[in-house]
Design a protein around this motif. Structure first.
Motif, PDB file in Angstrom:
ATOM      1  N   VAL A 117       0.500  17.318   4.508  1.00 57.52           N
ATOM      2  CA  VAL A 117      -0.874  16.821   4.618  1.00 57.52           C
ATOM      3  C   VAL A 117      -1.005  15.690   5.643  1.00 57.52           C
ATOM      4  O   VAL A 117      -2.066  15.095   5.781  1.00 57.52           O
ATOM      5  N   GLY A 118       0.093  15.382   6.341  1.00 63.75           N
ATOM      6  CA  GLY A 118       0.042  14.303   7.314  1.00 63.75           C
ATOM      7  C   GLY A 118       0.362  12.940   6.734  1.00 63.75           C
ATOM      8  O   GLY A 118       0.018  11.914   7.313  1.00 63.75           O
ATOM      9  N   LEU A 157      -7.476  20.247  -2.265  1.00 54.56           N
ATOM     10  CA  LEU A 157      -8.426  19.734  -3.253  1.00 54.56           C
ATOM     11  C   LEU A 157      -7.903  19.928  -4.673  1.00 54.56           C
ATOM     12  O   LEU A 157      -8.100  19.075  -5.541  1.00 54.56           O
ATOM     13  N   GLU A 158      -7.233  21.044  -4.903  1.00 56.90           N
ATOM     14  CA  GLU A 158      -6.702  21.307  -6.247  1.00 56.90           C
ATOM     15  C   GLU A 158      -5.680  20.247  -6.658  1.00 56.90           C
ATOM     16  O   GLU A 158      -5.655  19.801  -7.796  1.00 56.90           O
ATOM     17  N   GLY A 159      -4.826  19.843  -5.722  1.00 58.66           N
ATOM     18  CA  GLY A 159      -3.810  18.843  -6.046  1.00 58.66           C
ATOM     19  C   GLY A 159      -4.354  17.451  -6.198  1.00 58.66           C
ATOM     20  O   GLY A 159      -3.735  16.605  -6.856  1.00 58.66           O
ATOM     21  N   LEU A 160      -5.520  17.182  -5.613  1.00 55.88           N
ATOM     22  CA  LEU A 160      -6.080  15.832  -5.658  1.00 55.88           C
ATOM     23  C   LEU A 160      -6.399  15.407  -7.084  1.00 55.88           C
ATOM     24  O   LEU A 160      -6.147  14.265  -7.473  1.00 55.88           O
ATOM     25  N   THR A 177       0.836  -1.196   0.000  1.00 60.06           N
ATOM     26  CA  THR A 177       0.000   0.000   0.000  1.00 60.06           C
ATOM     27  C   THR A 177       0.872   1.247   0.000  1.00 60.06           C
ATOM     28  O   THR A 177       1.638   1.474   0.942  1.00 60.06           O
ATOM     29  N   ALA A 178       0.772   2.025  -1.073  1.00 56.89           N
ATOM     30  CA  ALA A 178       1.497   3.293  -1.145  1.00 56.89           C
ATOM     31  C   ALA A 178       0.665   4.377  -0.476  1.00 56.89           C
ATOM     32  O   ALA A 178      -0.557   4.422  -0.614  1.00 56.89           O
ATOM     33  N   ILE A 179       1.352   5.237   0.268  1.00 53.44           N
ATOM     34  CA  ILE A 179       0.704   6.397   0.876  1.00 53.44           C
ATOM     35  C   ILE A 179       1.308   7.619   0.207  1.00 53.44           C
ATOM     36  O   ILE A 179       2.499   7.898   0.353  1.00 53.44           O
ATOM     37  N   ALA A 180       0.490   8.319  -0.573  1.00 56.75           N
ATOM     38  CA  ALA A 180       1.060   9.367  -1.428  1.00 56.75           C
ATOM     39  C   ALA A 180       0.118  10.546  -1.571  1.00 56.75           C
ATOM     40  O   ALA A 180      -1.105  10.404  -1.577  1.00 56.75           O
ATOM     41  N   ASN A 181       0.724  11.705  -1.691  1.00 54.87           N
ATOM     42  CA  ASN A 181       0.061  12.945  -2.075  1.00 54.87           C
ATOM     43  C   ASN A 181       1.177  13.901  -2.451  1.00 54.87           C
ATOM     44  O   ASN A 181       2.102  14.102  -1.662  1.00 54.87           O
ATOM     45  N   VAL A 184      -4.587   7.896   0.085  1.00 52.56           N
ATOM     46  CA  VAL A 184      -4.278   9.313  -0.100  1.00 52.56           C
ATOM     47  C   VAL A 184      -4.693  10.108   1.135  1.00 52.56           C
ATOM     48  O   VAL A 184      -5.888  10.229   1.419  1.00 52.56           O
ATOM     49  N   PRO A 185      -3.733  10.643   1.895  1.00 52.55           N
ATOM     50  CA  PRO A 185      -4.083  11.582   2.966  1.00 52.55           C
ATOM     51  C   PRO A 185      -4.411  12.940   2.343  1.00 52.55           C
ATOM     52  O   PRO A 185      -3.678  13.430   1.481  1.00 52.55           O
ATOM     53  N   LEU A 186      -5.507  13.533   2.767  1.00 51.89           N
ATOM     54  CA  LEU A 186      -5.946  14.803   2.188  1.00 51.89           C
ATOM     55  C   LEU A 186      -6.235  15.795   3.304  1.00 51.89           C
ATOM     56  O   LEU A 186      -7.138  15.581   4.118  1.00 51.89           O
ATOM     57  N   GLN A 187      -5.453  16.858   3.343  1.00 53.53           N
ATOM     58  CA  GLN A 187      -5.678  17.888   4.350  1.00 53.53           C
ATOM     59  C   GLN A 187      -6.959  18.645   4.035  1.00 53.53           C
ATOM     60  O   GLN A 187      -7.277  18.911   2.870  1.00 53.53           O
TER      61      GLN A 187
END
Length: 258
Positions: free
Chosen positions: A13-14, A153-156, A4-8, A144-147
């Motif tokens: 963003v944590g 939101l723009e980067g998502l 499982t990759a954790i990426a953003n 995907v961690p999302l702040q």
């Protein structure tokens, strides 16, 4: 082994906090767990108490020198949790990988056939360069961690486009296992609005659990331990334990270690 990759690609963003504490929660639940630090900053390694002068055979050697996974991983203070640490040398890996024929498949090749673990988490750097592409090409799942802020939101949308391209060109089995909302502050109306917008667009992809802003989550890395060890009763730790339960329900079932 589930990878499982954790990426953003957006920093702050944590992502690393999520990687450390999810890995700890899985290990505490009986899963033989590996955390691969693929970020040149090496924060996941520091956050698990791996000193910078004790990182021989790191993720750099795993990717570029064909050193075996067993020789790059090392135990942490958490039972059932090992880590492949990162060093500053990894910052030069992007340049060295450019000329390689299999530049996006190095990590996938290094992890092929690994049977010592039930799950591996990859802490990707905050960019969409070759290190992150290696993480996505090797992974079965993406978290995907999302702040909870407007710019996140723009980067998502850019990240989702990248995932689609990776699926088409490098790794057709990659799927998004979920999006977790981080740094949630109920005192801020914008936080609630961002959370509502994300859930409206992405629906069930968004985990029910939200990770709050919590000072104990910020303090824990300076002590070289996950927040779940530093203060398992704080709001942040409780959120990550609940997030781990949700994630386990979304993953293929695996036999836990005895």
């Amino acid at each position: 082994m589930i990878i499982t990759a954790i990426a953003n690609q957006k920093g702050g963003v944590g992502k690393t906090t999520t990687a450390i504490n999810l890995a700890t929660a899985f290990a505490a639940s009986g899963w033989r767990t590996l955390l691969i630090d693929l970020d040149p900053q090496g924060n996941a390694s520091t956050g698990l108490g791996i000193e910078r002068d004790n990182r021989e055979n790191s993720s750099f050697e795993l990717l570029l020198d064909d050193v075996a996974l067993a020789d790059c991983s090392r135990p942490t203070s958490i039972p059932l949790l090992d880590i492949v640490p990162a060093t500053v040398d990894l910052s030069g890996a992007e340049i060295e990988l450019v000329g390689a024929i299999d530049r996006t498949q190095r990590l996938r090749r290094a992890l092929d056939g690994a049977a010592d673990y039930d799950i591996a988490f990859i802490d990707c750097p905050p960019s969409l360069g070759l290190l992150t592409l290696n993480g996505l090409a090797a992974a079965d799942k993406l978290l995907v961690p999302l702040q909870c802020e407007f710019f996140a939101l723009e980067g998502l949308s850019q990240l989702l486009q990248t995932v689609e391209q990776v699926q088409q060109r490098f790794n057709e089995r990659l799927g998004i296992v979920g999006i977790t909302l981080t740094m949630f502050d109920r005192r801020n109306r914008l936080t609630d609005q961002v959370a509502e917008d994300v859930r409206e667009v992405l629906g069930d992809l968004v985990f029910d659990t939200v990770v709050p802003r919590n000072v104990r989550l910020s303090e824990a890395p300076s002590h070289g331990v996950p927040a779940l060890v530093y203060d398992h009763n704080c709001a942040g730790s409780r959120a990550y334990m609940e997030l781990a339960r949700e994630l386990i329900d979304r993953l293929p079932k695996r036999r836990k270690a005895a």
